[in-house]
Motif scaffolding. Structure first.
Motif, PDB file in Angstrom:
ATOM      1  N   LEU A   1      81.513  -4.264 -40.323  1.00  0.00           N
ATOM      2  CA  LEU A   1      82.321  -4.803 -41.408  1.00  0.00           C
ATOM      3  C   LEU A   1      83.208  -5.968 -40.970  1.00  0.00           C
ATOM      4  CD1 LEU A   1      83.291  -1.585 -43.362  1.00  0.00           C
ATOM      5  CD2 LEU A   1      81.641  -3.346 -43.993  1.00  0.00           C
ATOM      6  N   ASP A   2      83.364  -6.155 -39.640  1.00  0.00           N
ATOM      7  CA  ASP A   2      84.126  -7.305 -39.164  1.00  0.00           C
ATOM      8  C   ASP A   2      83.458  -8.618 -39.562  1.00  0.00           C
ATOM      9  OD1 ASP A   2      86.143  -5.836 -38.083  1.00  0.00           O
ATOM     10  OD2 ASP A   2      85.384  -5.905 -36.010  1.00  0.00           O
ATOM     11  N   ILE A   3      82.134  -8.596 -39.772  1.00  0.00           N
ATOM     12  CA  ILE A   3      81.436  -9.836 -40.122  1.00  0.00           C
ATOM     13  C   ILE A   3      81.192  -9.932 -41.628  1.00  0.00           C
ATOM     14  CG2 ILE A   3      80.325 -10.008 -37.865  1.00  0.00           C
ATOM     15  CD1 ILE A   3      77.766  -8.937 -39.122  1.00  0.00           C
ATOM     16  N   ALA A   4      81.640  -8.914 -42.393  1.00  0.00           N
ATOM     17  CA  ALA A   4      81.529  -8.994 -43.851  1.00  0.00           C
ATOM     18  C   ALA A   4      82.625  -9.913 -44.387  1.00  0.00           C
ATOM     19  CB  ALA A   4      81.641  -7.606 -44.468  1.00  0.00           C
ATOM     20  N   SER A   5      82.329 -10.607 -45.446  1.00  0.00           N
ATOM     21  CA  SER A   5      83.316 -11.522 -46.014  1.00  0.00           C
ATOM     22  C   SER A   5      83.305 -11.416 -47.529  1.00  0.00           C
ATOM     23  CB  SER A   5      83.012 -12.965 -45.585  1.00  0.00           C
ATOM     24  OG  SER A   5      81.728 -13.364 -46.038  1.00  0.00           O
ATOM     25  N   GLY A   6      84.376 -11.916 -48.141  1.00  0.00           N
ATOM     26  CA  GLY A   6      84.453 -11.908 -49.584  1.00  0.00           C
ATOM     27  C   GLY A   6      84.923 -10.574 -50.119  1.00  0.00           C
ATOM     28  N   PRO A   7      84.956 -10.464 -51.450  1.00  0.00           N
ATOM     29  CA  PRO A   7      85.416  -9.223 -52.080  1.00  0.00           C
ATOM     30  C   PRO A   7      84.378  -8.116 -51.934  1.00  0.00           C
ATOM     31  CG  PRO A   7      84.590 -10.749 -53.733  1.00  0.00           C
ATOM     32  CD  PRO A   7      84.579 -11.497 -52.427  1.00  0.00           C
ATOM     33  N   PRO A   8      84.758  -6.870 -52.218  1.00  0.00           N
ATOM     34  CA  PRO A   8      83.782  -5.769 -52.149  1.00  0.00           C
ATOM     35  C   PRO A   8      82.612  -6.035 -53.095  1.00  0.00           C
ATOM     36  CG  PRO A   8      86.009  -4.922 -52.356  1.00  0.00           C
ATOM     37  CD  PRO A   8      86.103  -6.394 -52.579  1.00  0.00           C
ATOM     38  N   THR A   9      81.409  -5.612 -52.669  1.00  0.00           N
ATOM     39  CA  THR A   9      80.226  -5.771 -53.521  1.00  0.00           C
ATOM     40  C   THR A   9      80.118  -4.670 -54.557  1.00  0.00           C
ATOM     41  OG1 THR A   9      78.956  -4.594 -51.823  1.00  0.00           O
ATOM     42  CG2 THR A   9      78.901  -7.001 -51.772  1.00  0.00           C
ATOM     43  N   THR A  10      80.746  -3.529 -54.310  1.00  0.00           N
ATOM     44  CA  THR A  10      80.743  -2.444 -55.290  1.00  0.00           C
ATOM     45  C   THR A  10      81.847  -1.458 -54.935  1.00  0.00           C
ATOM     46  OG1 THR A  10      79.340  -0.823 -56.429  1.00  0.00           O
ATOM     47  CG2 THR A  10      79.143  -0.935 -54.047  1.00  0.00           C
ATOM     48  N   SER A  11      82.171  -0.592 -55.875  1.00  0.00           N
ATOM     49  CA  SER A  11      83.134   0.487 -55.640  1.00  0.00           C
ATOM     50  C   SER A  11      82.573   1.761 -56.237  1.00  0.00           C
ATOM     51  CB  SER A  11      84.492   0.166 -56.274  1.00  0.00           C
ATOM     52  OG  SER A  11      85.078  -0.960 -55.675  1.00  0.00           O
ATOM     53  N   HIS A  12      82.922   2.897 -55.612  1.00  0.00           N
ATOM     54  CA  HIS A  12      82.440   4.191 -56.116  1.00  0.00           C
ATOM     55  C   HIS A  12      83.465   5.244 -55.750  1.00  0.00           C
ATOM     56  CE1 HIS A  12      79.507   7.262 -57.296  1.00  0.00           C
ATOM     57  NE2 HIS A  12      79.834   7.913 -56.195  1.00  0.00           N
ATOM     58  N   SER A  13      83.918   5.985 -56.736  1.00  0.00           N
ATOM     59  CA  SER A  13      84.904   7.059 -56.534  1.00  0.00           C
ATOM     60  C   SER A  13      86.115   6.558 -55.767  1.00  0.00           C
ATOM     61  CB  SER A  13      84.254   8.246 -55.801  1.00  0.00           C
ATOM     62  OG  SER A  13      83.190   8.778 -56.563  1.00  0.00           O
ATOM     63  N   GLY A  14      86.564   5.335 -56.090  1.00  0.00           N
ATOM     64  CA  GLY A  14      87.757   4.785 -55.466  1.00  0.00           C
ATOM     65  C   GLY A  14      87.531   4.204 -54.086  1.00  0.00           C
ATOM     66  N   VAL A  15      86.280   4.112 -53.619  1.00  0.00           N
ATOM     67  CA  VAL A  15      85.969   3.579 -52.286  1.00  0.00           C
ATOM     68  C   VAL A  15      85.307   2.217 -52.456  1.00  0.00           C
ATOM     69  CG1 VAL A  15      84.646   3.919 -50.178  1.00  0.00           C
ATOM     70  CG2 VAL A  15      85.733   5.889 -51.300  1.00  0.00           C
ATOM     71  N   ASP A  16      85.772   1.204 -51.689  1.00  0.00           N
ATOM     72  CA  ASP A  16      85.204  -0.139 -51.732  1.00  0.00           C
ATOM     73  C   ASP A  16      84.099  -0.286 -50.693  1.00  0.00           C
ATOM     74  OD1 ASP A  16      86.939  -0.958 -53.740  1.00  0.00           O
ATOM     75  OD2 ASP A  16      88.490  -1.575 -52.300  1.00  0.00           O
ATOM     76  N   TYR A  17      83.039  -0.997 -51.079  1.00  0.00           N
ATOM     77  CA  TYR A  17      81.881  -1.222 -50.220  1.00  0.00           C
ATOM     78  C   TYR A  17      81.637  -2.725 -50.073  1.00  0.00           C
ATOM     79  CZ  TYR A  17      80.741   3.741 -50.733  1.00  0.00           C
ATOM     80  OH  TYR A  17      80.774   5.121 -50.700  1.00  0.00           O
ATOM     81  N   TRP A  18      81.324  -3.170 -48.830  1.00  0.00           N
ATOM     82  CA  TRP A  18      81.026  -4.568 -48.548  1.00  0.00           C
ATOM     83  C   TRP A  18      79.624  -4.683 -47.940  1.00  0.00           C
ATOM     84  CZ3 TRP A  18      85.871  -2.577 -47.959  1.00  0.00           C
ATOM     85  CH2 TRP A  18      86.951  -3.301 -48.495  1.00  0.00           C
ATOM     86  N   LYS A  19      79.072  -5.883 -48.009  1.00  0.00           N
ATOM     87  CA  LYS A  19      77.812  -6.189 -47.341  1.00  0.00           C
ATOM     88  C   LYS A  19      78.053  -7.208 -46.231  1.00  0.00           C
ATOM     89  CE  LYS A  19      74.130  -5.252 -50.671  1.00  0.00           C
ATOM     90  NZ  LYS A  19      72.928  -5.814 -51.343  1.00  0.00           N
TER      91      LYS A  19
END
Length: 888
Positions: free
Chosen positions: A586-604
């Motif tokens: 996730l250190d190399i992920a950038s930008g806003p989260p790509t999705t959220s589920h049950s209050g948890v943010d996910y990045w690509k």
């Protein structure tokens, strides 16, 4: 035309044979009569019956009801003593060793109290009650909510302990589901067939991939197979209605989990399956070893993650052959604990006789290993190939003997190419013996057969049409092949667990005969030269299966990269599945989260490789794609560390169905370019030359007298100067031919480094480098005795004072960790191997390796024996124990 005048049925009829089995006849206006396999037990008298009402049906002369199967000796009537004598008499020029695997009676236990009444009724009706003690223990522990691993012998009925709790849950809860994972498609087919026999009369096959199982007074349970061979409309039906999904890790990885959070265009999805997931069943977990097993472990973490996303937390049930560390393998494979181990085998065993055959030496021992061999020095003598002996034994004693009926036989060999080559040669021998009717009863079997061919082969195995089957390890795993009395093994499979599995194919009803024909290499000659060697291996500690799902490249390639596609991203909370590598990802992920589920943010994060890379390929830094034809169609992937050995010009590349010849490579696109398909009768193997540097210690070096052994991270500089051509016919002689270098390849792996006292090497009888090369060869040959792996998963090299034994691919997952911990066993075996060999200067039976012709000119048997004895003495006095974990 067939017709039942009682119930007006015109479509399905059952023909019962004199053997007590039956087949289904289906009548259609388009194709006439279609005959199914003889695969159903039936105790009615021989004849034709209506499948709907059971009335006897008269057939006209135009209906072919002939049972053209050839009679064979029933297992209960098999005379193992007579056959053993007959087999040994066929090749009196070979050396034979004999011992028996003891028989023991069945031990039964009451049916567990908590099992659903419909399941008890099904087990009663199908003749599976009373159940064995280990089955009862496994079912009881599973019903109590425990993760359970069974580690019992082949043919002990582990599947009943796995699947009874699954069916129980599905009967009690209409929303409960299960995923059943098998390492091979053929195992999935076999288990669905086995499940069908539990059902009552209303149980129906929807098609060849799906079954509606009906138990007493219960609604049908849809059981569906889902893999690459299933048609799209069948997949749709499975997604829509399967309660029990039977699949492979490959399809779970690239198909099911890919759509774990999405809906298909046809509006089906995996959400009901994942939401109701109660059980994940893993059969044959000992097959998940090395790189493949480590990759599958990441897939199972993703399955748990997808189930958690949908609110489920599945329980795991697993089964394994007898290995040294079944609980450890289950924990590493699934990432869950604790586990309940069930290993008290209650199944019966009849006596099995084991014959170890060491083939005779070839009469002509003057052939050279290669055109570059010293013309004044003849090559050491070689032995007759195991395949040649196998043909003599199967044709002469099993299938076409003059004084008895054929005996049903299974023959195991190393590769798919050998399966087809040996089958053709055996059929040719039978033709020469004028046993034409027997020729068609000899069949090949490999996991790479086309689906239709594999299904046909499995049907003929079950109904007795096939009298002798030649197979790869595909039939070593849990396919139920009835009525086998003789098993012939062309070479020791390299692992005690594999030998037990193959030997376990016989002796299940009557007595069984196992014939091991060894090859001409140190490991197998070690087994043949000492009459107690194989029995000692069987009685000793089984090998340990090694996998390391936490290797960073494994986590990235088979965990995080596909995981972010499965659910739309990776979250910091995913540390529970993938560990600290999530932070790096996730250190190399950038930008806003790509999705959220049950209050948890996910990045690509950016990943420049295929997210769903094939599971059955090695790792090792950047990979190469193998392509063929004018359009450069992809036919495989190979890692950078292995490519020089297996994909040089003009190597033979074995694809899923065909062979190809490597003709070049494209460095820019990282493609290996092939021509073909081509018909070949040989294999190729590059001869690698490695230089090694110790980069990091993972365990403290421990003293061995004035020597020491350590385990750590090794840097490898690999080059390929030449390769071997390994012929599959006749004596299987080898050649060595120069080839252009691939170029140096650098990679990092793990392994042990054994530093010898220079004083040990200072001996006037031999050159120091010749002695250390002999020691290197012996350790490399015998390491598979204690490590459950393919022999080519391990490599070795040496310098002036040090022997290195290491994982042969980039990244390293700790395969040689077991060799480091059990070095004393390997050295002890090595002393016996070299001391018991009758040669004077070294031969393929002791210190010369067929996979190492580049170094066989500079090997000293006497020097190797001297070093081995020093090491054995030092190890006997070693008292230092491992005090630091190896980082797994």
């Amino acid at each position: 035309m067939l017709a039942c005048w009682e119930c007006r049925n015109l479509t399905t009829f059952t023909q019962v044979s004199g053997r007590g089995d039956a087949r289904l006849l289906t009548q259609t206006s388009a194709s006439g009569i279609r005959y199914g396999p003889w695969d159903v037990a039936d105790n009615r008298p021989p004849g034709l019956f209506c499948a709907a009402c059971g009335e006897i049906v008269e057939a006209g002369d135009d209906i072919d009801l002939a049972d053209d199967r050839i009679d064979f000796i029933a297992p209960a009537d098999f005379d193992v003593e007579q056959t053993a004598v007959e087999v040994m008499a066929l090749r009196r020029d070979a050396a034979w060793t004999r011992f028996d695997l003891d028989a023991h009676p069945a031990r039964y236990a009451p049916m567990p109290d908590g099992l659903h009444p419909a399941m008890k009724e099904a087990l009663d009706r199908s003749g599976r009650n009373p159940i064995y003690t280990h089955q009862a223990s496994a079912i009881t522990a599973a019903l109590a909510g425990h993760n359970v691993v069974q580690a019992t012998a082949a043919g002990s009925g582990k599947s009943l302990g796995l699947l009874s709790p699954v069916l129980d849950a599905c009967l009690r809860d209409p929303d409960a589901t299960a995923v059943v994972v098998y390492p091979l498609r053929a195992l999935a087919n076999d288990q669905i067939n086995s499940l069908s026999r539990l059902g009552v009369a209303d149980t129906t096959w929807v098609d060849e991939t799906a079954l509606d199982l009906v138990l007493d007074q219960c609604s049908p349970l849809r059981i569906a197979r889902y893999d690459g061979s299933v048609l799209e409309h069948q997949k749709k039906a499975a997604r829509a209605s399967a309660r029990i999904l039977v699949t492979t890790p490959d399809s779970l990885h690239a198909s099911v989990l890919r759509m774990a959070a999405r809906t298909y265009a046809d509006r089906t999805s995996w959400q009901p399956l994942l939401r109701g997931l109660r059980y994940v069943v893993l059969d044959e977990i000992h097959a998940y070893q090395g790189v493949f097993g480590s990759a599958v472990a990441q897939v199972l973490r993703r399955l748990r993650r997808a189930a958690d996303w949908h609110g489920a937390a599945p329980q795991f049930l697993a089964a394994s052959a007898t290995i040294g560390n079944p609980v450890e393998v289950a924990v590493r494979l699934t990432g869950t604990e604790p586990w309940t181990l069930v290993d008290d085998d209650g199944s019966p065993r009849r006596r099995r006789t084991v014959l170890v055959c060491n083939p005779p030496l070839l009469a002509d021992s003057t052939k050279r290993d290669s055109p570059k061999s010293d013309s004044n020095r003849p090559a050491p003598p070689s032995r007759v190939a195991p395949q040649t002996l196998a043909i003599d034994l199967i044709a002469g004693a099993s299938l076409a003997a003059d004084d008895h009926l054929p005996v049903r036989t299974i023959c195991f060999t190393r590769s798919r190419l050998e399966v087809f080559s040996l089958t053709k040669r055996l059929q040719g021998r039978l033709k020469d013996m004028h046993a034409q009717r027997i020729v068609e009863t000899v069949a090949p079997y490999a996991a790479t057969l086309l689906d239709s061919d594999r299904s046909s082969a499995e049907g003929k195995l079950r109904d007795g049409s096939t009298l002798a089957v030649v197979s790869t390890s595909a039939l070593e795993l849990g396919i139920d092949v009835p009525d086998l009395s003789i098993a012939v093994l062309c070479g020791y499979p390299g692992q005690v667990s594999s030998f037990r599995q193959r030997a376990g194919r016989v002796g299940r009803v009557g007595e069984g005969l196992v014939v091991l024909v060894v090859a001409d290499d140190p490991l197998q000659q070690f087994i043949a030269s000492d009459p107690t060697a194989l029995q000692s291996l069987l009685d000793g500690k089984p090998e340990e299966v090694v996998l390391n799902p936490n290797a960073p490249e494994i986590v990235r390639r088979f965990g995080l990269a596909p995981a972010q596609e499965d659910l739309g991203g990776v979250a910091y909370e995913d540390r529970r599945w993938f560990g600290d590598e999530v932070d790096t990802w996730l250190d190399i992920a950038s930008g806003p989260p790509t999705t959220s589920h049950s209050g948890v943010d996910y990045w690509k994060a950016t990943w420049d490789q295929e997210a769903y890379a094939p599971l059955r390929n090695s790792i090792g830094g950047q990979s190469w794609t193998v392509v063929a034809g004018p359009t450069r169609e992809a036919i495989g992937v190979i890692d950078a560390a292995t490519a020089p050995r297996d994909a040089f010009v003009p190597a033979i590349w074995n694809g899923p169905q065909h062979s190809y010849r490597v003709i070049g490579r494209d460095d820019k696109s990282r493609q290996i370019i092939c021509e073909g398909p081509v018909e070949v009768s040989h294999l190729t193997r590059g001869i690698v030359v490695d230089q090694v540097e110790v980069r990091q210690q993972l365990a403290p070096a421990r003293p061995l007298g004035t020597a020491e052994v350590g385990y750590g991270v090794l840097g490898i500089d690999r080059q390929v100067f030449s390769y071997k051509i390994i012929h599959l016919s006749g004596g299987e002689r080898t050649e060595q031919v120069d080839t252009p270098r691939w170029g140096p390849t650098q990679f990092v792996t793990e392994g042990l480094h054994l530093h010898l006292n220079p004083d040990w090497l200072a001996h006037p009888g031999w050159a120091p480098n010749h002695a250390i090369k002999g020691l290197e060869h012996v350790l490399l040959a015998l390491a598979p005795v204690v490590v459950a792996c393919d022999p080519y998963d391990i490599d070795a090299t040496s310098d002036s004072t040090t022997v290195f034994l290491y994982d042969s691919f980039g990244g390293g997952i700790g395969i040689t960790r077991v060799a480091y911990e059990r070095l004393h066993e390997i050295v002890s075996y090595g002393v016996r191997l070299v001391d018991n060999c009758s040669c004077t200067a070294g031969c393929p039976s002791c210190v010369l390796l067929s996979r190492r012709p580049d170094g066989n000119r500079d090997v000293s048997k006497a020097g190797a024996a001297y070093l081995l004895n020093h090491l054995e003495s030092a190890l006997k006095f070693e008292t230092t124990k491992l005090s630091t974990p190896l980082g797994f």
